[in-house]
Motif scaffolding. Structure first.
Motif, mmCIF file in Angstrom:
data_model
loop_
_atom_site.group_PDB
_atom_site.id
_atom_site.type_symbol
_atom_site.label_atom_id
_atom_site.label_comp_id
_atom_site.label_asym_id
_atom_site.label_seq_id
_atom_site.Cartn_x
_atom_site.Cartn_y
_atom_site.Cartn_z
ATOM 1 N N VAL A 1 0.857 -1.190 0.000
ATOM 2 C CA VAL A 1 0.000 0.000 0.000
ATOM 3 C C VAL A 1 0.889 1.234 0.000
ATOM 4 O O VAL A 1 1.975 1.231 0.574
ATOM 5 N N ALA A 2 0.413 2.294 -0.642
ATOM 6 C CA ALA A 2 1.225 3.502 -0.763
ATOM 7 C C ALA A 2 0.348 4.717 -0.986
ATOM 8 O O ALA A 2 -0.843 4.594 -1.306
ATOM 9 N N LEU B 1 2.483 6.801 -12.350
ATOM 10 C CA LEU B 1 3.742 6.083 -12.166
ATOM 11 C C LEU B 1 3.732 5.220 -10.913
ATOM 12 O O LEU B 1 4.597 4.342 -10.759
ATOM 13 N N ASP B 2 2.793 5.448 -10.011
ATOM 14 C CA ASP B 2 2.837 4.792 -8.706
ATOM 15 C C ASP B 2 2.819 3.266 -8.818
ATOM 16 O O ASP B 2 3.670 2.580 -8.255
ATOM 17 N N ALA B 3 1.822 2.726 -9.509
ATOM 18 C CA ALA B 3 1.733 1.270 -9.628
ATOM 19 C C ALA B 3 2.930 0.706 -10.376
ATOM 20 O O ALA B 3 3.440 -0.366 -10.028
ATOM 21 N N LEU B 4 3.404 1.421 -11.396
ATOM 22 C CA LEU B 4 4.562 0.949 -12.148
ATOM 23 C C LEU B 4 5.796 0.880 -11.257
ATOM 24 O O LEU B 4 6.595 -0.065 -11.354
ATOM 25 N N HIS C 1 -0.550 -8.324 -8.702
ATOM 26 C CA HIS C 1 -1.684 -7.694 -9.386
ATOM 27 C C HIS C 1 -1.894 -6.300 -8.801
ATOM 28 O O HIS C 1 -2.023 -6.151 -7.577
ATOM 29 N N ALA C 2 -1.938 -5.306 -9.652
ATOM 30 C CA ALA C 2 -2.351 -3.969 -9.223
ATOM 31 C C ALA C 2 -3.870 -3.916 -9.240
ATOM 32 O O ALA C 2 -4.503 -4.323 -10.219
ATOM 33 N N LEU C 3 -4.473 -3.439 -8.158
ATOM 34 C CA LEU C 3 -5.920 -3.256 -8.121
ATOM 35 C C LEU C 3 -6.217 -1.873 -8.683
ATOM 36 O O LEU C 3 -5.845 -0.861 -8.093
ATOM 37 N N ALA C 4 -6.858 -1.830 -9.836
ATOM 38 C CA ALA C 4 -6.990 -0.592 -10.604
ATOM 39 C C ALA C 4 -8.455 -0.241 -10.832
ATOM 40 O O ALA C 4 -9.327 -1.114 -10.887
ATOM 41 N N ILE D 1 -1.148 -4.821 -5.178
ATOM 42 C CA ILE D 1 -0.715 -3.435 -5.071
ATOM 43 C C ILE D 1 -1.970 -2.590 -4.983
ATOM 44 O O ILE D 1 -2.827 -2.626 -5.874
ATOM 45 N N LEU D 2 -2.092 -1.844 -3.884
ATOM 46 C CA LEU D 2 -3.337 -1.161 -3.584
ATOM 47 C C LEU D 2 -3.058 0.259 -3.102
ATOM 48 O O LEU D 2 -2.119 0.488 -2.332
#
Length: 240
Positions: free
Chosen positions: A68-69, A75-78, A93-96, A145-146
């Motif tokens: 978490v961030a 750019l954050d998830a990347l 997996h990024a939760l988008a 990734i959340l």
């Protein structure tokens, strides 16, 4: 040896439905595309943004866990994906936002195969869908990734975390890894069509949190999100 075989979670879905499915499994093509994408992104971030990671030792080498961030940039998830290696990277997996990343066929293909994103529909996600994500996280040893703020910050100030994180991990020992992204908003602010090369980007990774004794109810979800939010804020080089 006892074999525990089960059909793929996305078995029988049409190609279009499979892209948007929370049960999507990558397959050989998906793994190859995602690996190539991650390597390209990592090279770009290093070359264009002098990407630097602090606290890499705090990041688990395999799932299940949740990163978490703070969230102020595409750019954050990347950046968080670029920090992962080995099994964790392959199962991340990024939760988008579904309406943004899965709004049409082209975006769905890019989001599913390159970013390996799973869609979360704002205001439309049902409890059953969150239960599915919770089950997959543990059973498939995934890394999620959340960004619990729910949307990108336009000012750089971090908003309060929403309770969805707690619905994924309350009452489990699954690690929640707090992270802080410094410089992402300057490198690619909301509203800008393209990133701005030359702006530095740093990812700071803190010690993992665990919530095995937290009740899996609304009060517990809020407690998880509040503790994770405080941990992320503490990582900021200039705390708000």
């Amino acid at each position: 040896m006892d074999w525990n075989l089960r059909p793929a979670r996305d078995l029988g879905l049409t190609p279009a439905d499979r892209l948007r499915s929370l049960g999507r499994e990558p397959g050989l093509v998906g793994l190859a595309v995602n690996t190539a994408w991650r390597r390209a992104v990592r090279a770009y971030l290093r070359a264009a943004h002098r990407f630097r990671i602090e606290g890499q030792a705090n990041l688990p080498t395999h799932g299940p866990f949740v990163m978490v961030a703070n969230h102020a940039s595409h750019l954050d998830a990347l950046a968080l994906l670029a920090a992962l290696r080995g099994p964790a990277a392959r199962r991340a997996h990024a939760l988008a936002a579904g309406e943004l990343f899965f709004g049409n066929a082209a975006r769905s293909v890019l989001s599913a195969y390159a970013i390996n994103a799973l869609p979360v529909w704002r205001g439309r996600s049902r409890r059953g869908e969150l239960d599915t994500m919770r089950a997959r996280l543990a059973e498939d040893a995934l890394a999620y990734i959340l960004f619990p703020e729910g949307t990108r910050s336009r000012t750089g100030a971090m908003a309060p975390f929403q309770p969805g994180l707690g619905m994924l991990v309350a009452g489990t020992g699954i690690p929640v890894v707090p992270c802080w992204l410094e410089g992402a908003r300057d490198a690619w602010p909301a509203g800008a069509r393209l990133p701005r090369p030359g702006r530095p980007l740093t990812l700071i990774i803190g010690p993992a949190l665990r919530f095995p004794a937290t009740r899996n109810d609304r009060a517990g979800w809020q407690a998880v999100s509040a503790e994770a939010e405080a941990a992320v804020r503490r990582l900021s080089p200039s705390p708000p």
